[in-house]
Design a protein around this motif. Structure first.
Motif, PDB file in Angstrom:
ATOM      1  N   ALA A 282     -12.251   9.983  26.418  1.00  0.00           N
ATOM      2  CA  ALA A 282     -12.345   8.570  26.053  1.00  0.00           C
ATOM      3  C   ALA A 282     -10.959   8.001  25.761  1.00  0.00           C
ATOM      4  O   ALA A 282     -10.052   8.721  25.339  1.00  0.00           O
ATOM      5  CB  ALA A 282     -13.246   8.403  24.832  1.00  0.00           C
ATOM      6  N   ALA A 283     -10.813   6.698  25.981  1.00  0.00           N
ATOM      7  CA  ALA A 283      -9.655   5.986  25.453  1.00  0.00           C
ATOM      8  C   ALA A 283      -9.915   5.745  23.968  1.00  0.00           C
ATOM      9  O   ALA A 283     -11.040   5.408  23.585  1.00  0.00           O
ATOM     10  CB  ALA A 283      -9.464   4.662  26.180  1.00  0.00           C
ATOM     11  N   VAL A 284      -8.890   5.913  23.144  1.00  0.00           N
ATOM     12  CA  VAL A 284      -9.098   5.876  21.696  1.00  0.00           C
ATOM     13  C   VAL A 284      -8.043   5.022  21.021  1.00  0.00           C
ATOM     14  O   VAL A 284      -6.856   5.126  21.335  1.00  0.00           O
ATOM     15  CB  VAL A 284      -9.072   7.298  21.092  1.00  0.00           C
ATOM     16  CG1 VAL A 284      -9.358   7.238  19.585  1.00  0.00           C
ATOM     17  CG2 VAL A 284     -10.085   8.206  21.773  1.00  0.00           C
ATOM     18  N   THR A 285      -8.490   4.183  20.090  1.00  0.00           N
ATOM     19  CA  THR A 285      -7.596   3.443  19.210  1.00  0.00           C
ATOM     20  C   THR A 285      -7.864   3.893  17.782  1.00  0.00           C
ATOM     21  O   THR A 285      -9.015   3.819  17.316  1.00  0.00           O
ATOM     22  CB  THR A 285      -7.818   1.927  19.325  1.00  0.00           C
ATOM     23  OG1 THR A 285      -7.532   1.511  20.667  1.00  0.00           O
ATOM     24  CG2 THR A 285      -6.911   1.165  18.371  1.00  0.00           C
ATOM     25  N   ALA A 286      -6.835   4.381  17.118  1.00  0.00           N
ATOM     26  CA  ALA A 286      -6.944   4.820  15.726  1.00  0.00           C
ATOM     27  C   ALA A 286      -6.307   3.771  14.825  1.00  0.00           C
ATOM     28  O   ALA A 286      -5.153   3.396  15.024  1.00  0.00           O
ATOM     29  CB  ALA A 286      -6.252   6.168  15.536  1.00  0.00           C
ATOM     30  N   ILE A 287      -7.059   3.304  13.832  1.00  0.00           N
ATOM     31  CA  ILE A 287      -6.576   2.287  12.898  1.00  0.00           C
ATOM     32  C   ILE A 287      -6.349   2.951  11.550  1.00  0.00           C
ATOM     33  O   ILE A 287      -7.264   3.559  10.980  1.00  0.00           O
ATOM     34  CB  ILE A 287      -7.599   1.130  12.763  1.00  0.00           C
ATOM     35  CG1 ILE A 287      -7.820   0.450  14.120  1.00  0.00           C
ATOM     36  CG2 ILE A 287      -7.133   0.117  11.729  1.00  0.00           C
ATOM     37  CD1 ILE A 287      -8.998   0.960  14.907  1.00  0.00           C
ATOM     38  N   GLU A 288      -5.127   2.843  11.045  1.00  0.00           N
ATOM     39  CA  GLU A 288      -4.763   3.501   9.777  1.00  0.00           C
ATOM     40  C   GLU A 288      -3.820   2.588   8.997  1.00  0.00           C
ATOM     41  O   GLU A 288      -2.875   2.038   9.562  1.00  0.00           O
ATOM     42  CB  GLU A 288      -4.106   4.857  10.060  1.00  0.00           C
ATOM     43  CG  GLU A 288      -3.498   5.555   8.873  1.00  0.00           C
ATOM     44  CD  GLU A 288      -4.478   5.778   7.733  1.00  0.00           C
ATOM     45  OE1 GLU A 288      -4.057   5.649   6.567  1.00  0.00           O
ATOM     46  OE2 GLU A 288      -5.664   6.086   8.011  1.00  0.00           O
ATOM     47  N   LYS A 289      -4.085   2.448   7.699  1.00  0.00           N
ATOM     48  CA  LYS A 289      -3.322   1.483   6.898  1.00  0.00           C
ATOM     49  C   LYS A 289      -2.035   2.050   6.316  1.00  0.00           C
ATOM     50  O   LYS A 289      -1.190   1.290   5.835  1.00  0.00           O
ATOM     51  CB  LYS A 289      -4.197   0.919   5.783  1.00  0.00           C
ATOM     52  CG  LYS A 289      -4.654   1.932   4.749  1.00  0.00           C
ATOM     53  CD  LYS A 289      -5.554   1.261   3.719  1.00  0.00           C
ATOM     54  CE  LYS A 289      -6.044   2.264   2.675  1.00  0.00           C
ATOM     55  NZ  LYS A 289      -6.937   1.604   1.680  1.00  0.00           N
ATOM     56  N   THR A 290      -1.846   3.375   6.335  1.00  0.00           N
ATOM     57  CA  THR A 290      -0.614   3.958   5.787  1.00  0.00           C
ATOM     58  C   THR A 290       0.304   4.383   6.929  1.00  0.00           C
ATOM     59  O   THR A 290      -0.154   4.890   7.950  1.00  0.00           O
ATOM     60  CB  THR A 290      -0.915   5.178   4.894  1.00  0.00           C
ATOM     61  OG1 THR A 290      -1.455   6.234   5.690  1.00  0.00           O
ATOM     62  CG2 THR A 290      -1.921   4.814   3.797  1.00  0.00           C
ATOM     63  N   ARG A 291       1.598   4.181   6.720  1.00  0.00           N
ATOM     64  CA  ARG A 291       2.557   4.532   7.768  1.00  0.00           C
ATOM     65  C   ARG A 291       2.644   6.043   7.968  1.00  0.00           C
ATOM     66  O   ARG A 291       2.764   6.519   9.098  1.00  0.00           O
ATOM     67  CB  ARG A 291       3.935   3.961   7.429  1.00  0.00           C
ATOM     68  CG  ARG A 291       3.984   2.442   7.528  1.00  0.00           C
ATOM     69  CD  ARG A 291       5.422   1.938   7.564  1.00  0.00           C
ATOM     70  NE  ARG A 291       5.463   0.491   7.725  1.00  0.00           N
ATOM     71  CZ  ARG A 291       5.363  -0.153   8.885  1.00  0.00           C
ATOM     72  NH1 ARG A 291       5.199   0.546   9.993  1.00  0.00           N
ATOM     73  NH2 ARG A 291       5.419  -1.469   8.929  1.00  0.00           N
ATOM     74  N   ASP A 292       2.597   6.801   6.877  1.00  0.00           N
ATOM     75  CA  ASP A 292       2.668   8.254   7.048  1.00  0.00           C
ATOM     76  C   ASP A 292       1.410   8.774   7.740  1.00  0.00           C
ATOM     77  O   ASP A 292       1.455   9.732   8.511  1.00  0.00           O
ATOM     78  CB  ASP A 292       2.898   8.964   5.709  1.00  0.00           C
ATOM     79  CG  ASP A 292       1.794   8.687   4.698  1.00  0.00           C
ATOM     80  OD1 ASP A 292       1.176   7.605   4.765  1.00  0.00           O
ATOM     81  OD2 ASP A 292       1.558   9.544   3.826  1.00  0.00           O
ATOM     82  N   GLY A 293       0.281   8.114   7.502  1.00  0.00           N
ATOM     83  CA  GLY A 293      -0.934   8.484   8.223  1.00  0.00           C
ATOM     84  C   GLY A 293      -0.803   8.217   9.714  1.00  0.00           C
ATOM     85  O   GLY A 293      -1.223   9.028  10.540  1.00  0.00           O
TER      86      GLY A 293
END
Length: 419
Positions: A282-293
């Motif tokens: 699958a094509a995947v978009t990961a959304i994360e609010k921390t820069r280190d994450g």
């Protein structure tokens, strides 16, 4: 019999096609094929445009009891590869077809680049929704896209420009036409800014660093991962902030990631779910609010050899700029969880899966899913793993319970979903 000739990518008709046309009572083909053929006197001709009228004319002719001439169909490339053979076989039966294939535009384009294509994924956007081709280009390192009106290099480039920065496009035009043939290397942004006309044969989308794969035993995309629901030790993570493999196993089963689809991983943390979905194609978009994450997600994707688009920001705000997903996994959210679920459910085409440690958040999340028309299910997952004790014996070590909630959009409710 209906004889179908693939003319390849060259302009002249093959000699055996010329001989067959000389004996034909009905010849079917594009205008350029009919112009290049010397039709015998009295032979009927059908110009290929919409398929249904052409098939009706063929059926009318073959049902004539007094007609003895051959039916010859002239088609570009290999007519059995996303071509007219399928429609003819469905209407008349495969046993009535005599197919003589030519070289496809895909094989010719890769040959012009000097690249093998047994590891390429071929996807047609001709008369189809472009989003499938876009998602395949985002997830696979070597893709050939068969284009069409409204789904050409410009549209493909525009869709990839800000989502797949490491891809390049090779636009092959007028293949086999001496003096006019071109194969141009462009970035997606450059492709989006051009008017490519009507001579485009095929578009290749490549990650050039992976254009030469290892020797294969099966053609096409990889067969999928040997294992999934990988151990947490397979991922870099912080303070055990990662979906446990038992939870991930059921989440993947409910997400159903597959080639040609887009999955969001919202509140991705280490990106373990995002990476596993990408391993399924699958094509995947990961959304994360921390820069280190975000950095960890990129590192985990690279370690597992997959492509994951990482978006830094807080949901639901950043979701408005993303392409509509087929499925969504929500692994974080806190107090914003109901708003996040609502935003995801409005746009997900197929499924939303939510993992929650706090039981108090389950009712609001469920209400958000049912309010968007989803059929809901859920389970509280509690597992105990074998853990060693002194003396060569084991004990059961309990993991923290997690509530997994999922919503599936009923087939009858897909009409209002963004396409």
């Amino acid at each position: 019999m209906i004889t179908v000739f693939g003319t390849g990518t060259g302009a002249p008709l093959p000699p055996e096609a010329v001989s067959a046309v000389a004996e034909a009572g009905l010849v079917v083909g594009a205008r350029r094929h009919l112009a290049a053929a010397r039709l015998p006197e009295g032979a009927e001709r059908v110009v290929l445009g919409p398929l249904a009228p052409a098939l009706d004319e063929i059926e009318r002719y073959v049902n004539k009891v007094d007609e003895q001439g051959r039916v010859v169909v002239l088609a570009s490339g290999d007519p059995g590869f996303f071509g007219i053979v399928r429609a003819l076989a469905e209407r008349f039966g495969a046993e009535r077809l005599d197919v003589r294939p030519g070289v496809s535009s895909v094989a010719t384009a890769f040959a012009r680049l000097g690249l093998p294509w047994d590891d390429a994924v071929v996807v047609s956007a001709h008369g189809r929704d472009l989003r499938t081709a876009v998602n395949v280009c985002r997830s696979q390192p070597k893709v050939a896209v068969l284009t069409g009106p409204g789904s050409g290099p410009a549209e493909l480039g525009a869709a990839l420009a800000y989502r797949c920065g490491d891809r390049v496009l090779f636009v092959a035009s007028a293949l086999g036409n001496p003096g006019h043939e071109r194969v141009e290397r462009v970035t997606p942004a450059e492709a989006a800014a051009r008017d490519w006309g009507t001579a485009v044969s095929v578009v290749l989308c490549l990650d050039e660093s992976r254009a030469l794969a290892t020797v294969r035993t099966m053609a096409g995309p990889s067969a999928g991962p040997v294992q999934w629901a990988l151990d947490e030790s397979e991922f870099a993570h912080r303070d055990s902030m990662i979906s446990k493999f038992e939870v991930r196993a059921l989440a993947l089963a409910r997400i159903g990631p597959r080639l040609g689809e887009l999955v969001w991983d919202v509140g991705a943390g280490s990106g373990s779910v995002a990476v596993e979905c990408a391993r399924f194609g699958a094509a995947v978009t990961a959304i994360e609010k921390t820069r280190d994450g975000c950095d960890r997600i990129r590192a985990n994707a690279e370690a597992h050899g997959v492509d994951v688009q990482v978006v830094h920001g807080a949901a639901p705000t950043v979701l408005s700029d993303l392409d509509d997903p087929d499925a969504v996994f929500i692994g974080g959210g806190g107090r914003e969880l109901p708003a996040i679920v609502t935003a995801c459910a409005r746009r997900a085409r197929r499924a939303v899966v939510i993992a929650m440690a706090a039981l108090d958040r389950v009712p609001a999340a469920r209400d958000a899913l049912t309010g968007a028309g989803f059929d809901c299910g859920g389970v509280l997952l509690q597992s105990s793993r074998l853990a060693p004790l002194p003396g060569g014996v084991d004990r059961l070590a309990a993991t923290n319970p997690v509530f997994l909630l999922w919503g599936v959009r009923p087939p009858a409710c897909t009409e209002g979903v963004p396409q």
